[in-house]
Design an enzyme around this catalytic site. Structure first.
Site, PDB file in Angstrom:
ATOM      1  N   ASP A  20       0.851  -1.298  -0.143  1.00  0.00           N
ATOM      2  CA  ASP A  20      -0.112   0.044   0.104  1.00  0.00           C
ATOM      3  C   ASP A  20       1.003   1.300  -0.040  1.00  0.00           C
ATOM      4  O   ASP A  20       2.077   1.073   0.237  1.00  0.00           O
ATOM      5  CB  ASP A  20      -0.974   0.072   1.497  1.00  0.00           C
ATOM      6  N   ASP A  22      -0.189   5.089   0.807  1.00  0.00           N
ATOM      7  CA  ASP A  22      -0.290   6.274   1.662  1.00  0.00           C
ATOM      8  C   ASP A  22      -0.364   5.670   3.253  1.00  0.00           C
ATOM      9  O   ASP A  22      -1.388   4.815   3.477  1.00  0.00           O
ATOM     10  CB  ASP A  22      -1.618   7.090   1.628  1.00  0.00           C
ATOM     11  N   GLU A  29      -0.710  11.337   4.868  1.00  0.00           N
ATOM     12  CA  GLU A  29      -1.913  11.736   4.875  1.00  0.00           C
ATOM     13  C   GLU A  29      -2.111  13.234   5.755  1.00  0.00           C
ATOM     14  O   GLU A  29      -2.791  14.198   5.164  1.00  0.00           O
ATOM     15  CB  GLU A  29      -2.919  10.930   5.739  1.00  0.00           C
ATOM     16  N   LYS A  65     -11.573  11.310  -4.344  1.00  0.00           N
ATOM     17  CA  LYS A  65     -12.860  12.048  -5.027  1.00  0.00           C
ATOM     18  C   LYS A  65     -13.918  11.652  -4.058  1.00  0.00           C
ATOM     19  O   LYS A  65     -14.741  12.286  -3.810  1.00  0.00           O
ATOM     20  CB  LYS A  65     -12.870  11.514  -6.403  1.00  0.00           C
ATOM     21  N   GLU A  66     -14.039  10.469  -3.646  1.00  0.00           N
ATOM     22  CA  GLU A  66     -15.194   9.814  -2.865  1.00  0.00           C
ATOM     23  C   GLU A  66     -15.084  10.435  -1.573  1.00  0.00           C
ATOM     24  O   GLU A  66     -16.087  10.834  -0.990  1.00  0.00           O
ATOM     25  CB  GLU A  66     -14.958   8.412  -2.638  1.00  0.00           C
ATOM     26  N   LYS A  95      -6.477  19.361  -6.212  1.00  0.00           N
ATOM     27  CA  LYS A  95      -5.944  18.870  -4.856  1.00  0.00           C
ATOM     28  C   LYS A  95      -4.484  18.207  -5.266  1.00  0.00           C
ATOM     29  O   LYS A  95      -3.572  18.112  -4.813  1.00  0.00           O
ATOM     30  CB  LYS A  95      -6.813  18.035  -4.202  1.00  0.00           C
ATOM     31  N   THR A 133      -4.985   3.356  -3.211  1.00  0.00           N
ATOM     32  CA  THR A 133      -6.183   4.161  -3.505  1.00  0.00           C
ATOM     33  C   THR A 133      -5.786   5.431  -4.389  1.00  0.00           C
ATOM     34  O   THR A 133      -6.567   5.968  -4.941  1.00  0.00           O
ATOM     35  CB  THR A 133      -7.118   4.340  -2.304  1.00  0.00           C
ATOM     36  N   ASP A 193      -1.725   0.035   6.155  1.00  0.00           N
ATOM     37  CA  ASP A 193      -1.593   0.626   7.590  1.00  0.00           C
ATOM     38  C   ASP A 193      -3.118   0.922   8.043  1.00  0.00           C
ATOM     39  O   ASP A 193      -3.137   1.441   9.174  1.00  0.00           O
ATOM     40  CB  ASP A 193      -1.080   2.313   7.190  1.00  0.00           C
TER      41      ASP A 193
HETATM   42  C1  XBP Z   1      -5.182   6.151   0.990  1.00  0.00           C
HETATM   43  C2  XBP Z   1      -6.261   6.954   0.304  1.00  0.00           C
HETATM   44  C3  XBP Z   1      -6.059   7.912  -0.694  1.00  0.00           C
HETATM   45  C4  XBP Z   1      -5.416   9.320  -0.118  1.00  0.00           C
HETATM   46  C5  XBP Z   1      -5.480  10.471  -0.942  1.00  0.00           C
HETATM   47  O1  XBP Z   1      -4.427   5.544  -0.186  1.00  0.00           O
HETATM   48  O2  XBP Z   1      -7.448   6.692   0.551  1.00  0.00           O
HETATM   49  O3  XBP Z   1      -7.482   8.376  -1.166  1.00  0.00           O
HETATM   50  O4  XBP Z   1      -5.885   9.509   1.215  1.00  0.00           O
HETATM   51  O5  XBP Z   1      -5.386  10.250  -2.271  1.00  0.00           O
HETATM   52  P1  XBP Z   1      -3.794   4.243   0.284  1.00  0.00           P
HETATM   53  P2  XBP Z   1      -6.083  10.558  -3.326  1.00  0.00           P
HETATM   54  O6  XBP Z   1      -4.679   2.966  -0.441  1.00  0.00           O
HETATM   55  O7  XBP Z   1      -2.560   4.427  -0.539  1.00  0.00           O
HETATM   56  O8  XBP Z   1      -3.668   3.986   1.614  1.00  0.00           O
HETATM   57  O9  XBP Z   1      -6.506  12.020  -3.281  1.00  0.00           O
HETATM   58  O10 XBP Z   1      -5.342  10.561  -4.644  1.00  0.00           O
HETATM   59  O11 XBP Z   1      -7.044   9.610  -3.369  1.00  0.00           O
HETATM   60 MG    MG Z   2      -2.885   3.364   3.364  1.00  0.00          MG
END
Ligand code: XBP
Ligand code: MG
Length: 269
Positions: A20, A22, A29, A65-66, A95, A133, A193
């Protein structure tokens, strides 16, 4: 916690690590994504500000976006425009521009043990993949900023953002990556995470090592293979919170092979 008798375990070789992004590769974040969202809202003339606590709650919705759309419908419905989806796409594009700028300017660091394990795994011939994501552009920029120009090419498959219709906790992105790798889940380990991420990876049958962040520390990781403070370094051991415990205080390729072999041996009995 996964049981050894789980149907997804088999005695094949460990072949791939799926990360993963973020929160797992880097703690992006609070000071990057959240700041980028607020910059986009300001630029668009909106009086929306996501403070740390608000963002922590909104993080339960995977996907930028969601998350914006969820915020419009649940927090500021009175400000919802006639076409909230169009506004959401516009704000998210803005963003992402701010996020990429922050990545280029900032000093983002990978979490403890991440660079070490990635380099070890490459040298040991493991296949590497990403299941995230966030957007592909954000992944490439983060890997360039932390591992150097071209580092995204170390990852055979980068499953990102809208590559699949349903974001985490749907297992779609992990199933997409496994399909591209042409591997069974038992030949891999996943690294996550968050509870959303764990539900996605577990839902695809993957043993998952979870390294929570401040935002996700209180979430439910009962389905994790291991729950650790981070991946650890030889001179700075990780803290074990649950599941399998790394023998030398750090997750390295020898430990992953041992865990994999142990599971296979246990199943062989
Ligand atoms: C975490 C998410 C992402 C980020 C924001 O991604 O939920 O949506 O918070 O990125 P991960 P975007 O699966 O790597 O933990 O605005 O590009 O969605
Ligand atoms: Mg993550």
């Amino acid at each position: 916690m996964k049981s050894l008798a789980d149907p997804y375990f088999d005695e094949g070789l460990l072949q791939a690590l799926i990360f993963d992004v973020d929160g797992t590769l880097a703690d992006t974040e609070r000071d990057l994504h959240r700041v980028a969202f607020n910059s986009a809202f300001r630029q668009a003339g909106l009086d929306w500000t996501w403070d740390v606590a608000t963002y922590g709650r909104l993080l339960k919705v995977a996907g930028g976006k969601e998350r914006i759309l969820h915020y419009i419908h649940t927090c500021v419905p009175q400000q919802a425009p006639p076409n909230p989806e169009a506004l959401t796409r516009e704000l998210h594009a803005l963003k992402t521009e701010f996020y990429l700028e922050l990545l280029h300017e900032g000093e983002i660091a990978l979490r403890p043990g991440v660079e070490r394990l990635i380099r070890e795994a490459r040298n040991a011939g493991f296949r590497l993949a990403i299941a995230t994501t966030t957007t592909y552009a954000n992944v490439v920029a983060l890997l360039h900023a932390t591992l150097g120009e071209g580092a995204h090419k170390w990852f055979e498959v980068i499953g990102a953002g809208d590559a699949v219709p349903n974001k985490k906790p749907s297992p779609d992105i992990y199933r997409y990556v496994l399909q591209k790798l042409d591997l069974p889940p038992a030949a891999c380990f996943a690294f996550e995470d968050s509870a959303n991420g764990l539900r996605a990876s577990s839902g695809a049958g993957l043993r998952t090592i979870v390294t929570p962040t401040v935002y996700t520390a209180r979430e439910d990781f009962s389905d994790a293979f291991a729950i650790l403070s981070d991946l650890g370094e030889p001179d700075s051991h990780c803290t074990h919170f649950g599941g399998c415990r790394p023998l030398r205080g750090a997750v390295d390729t020898a430990q992953l092979d041992m865990w994999h072999g142990y599971v296979a041996a246990a199943l062989a009995c």
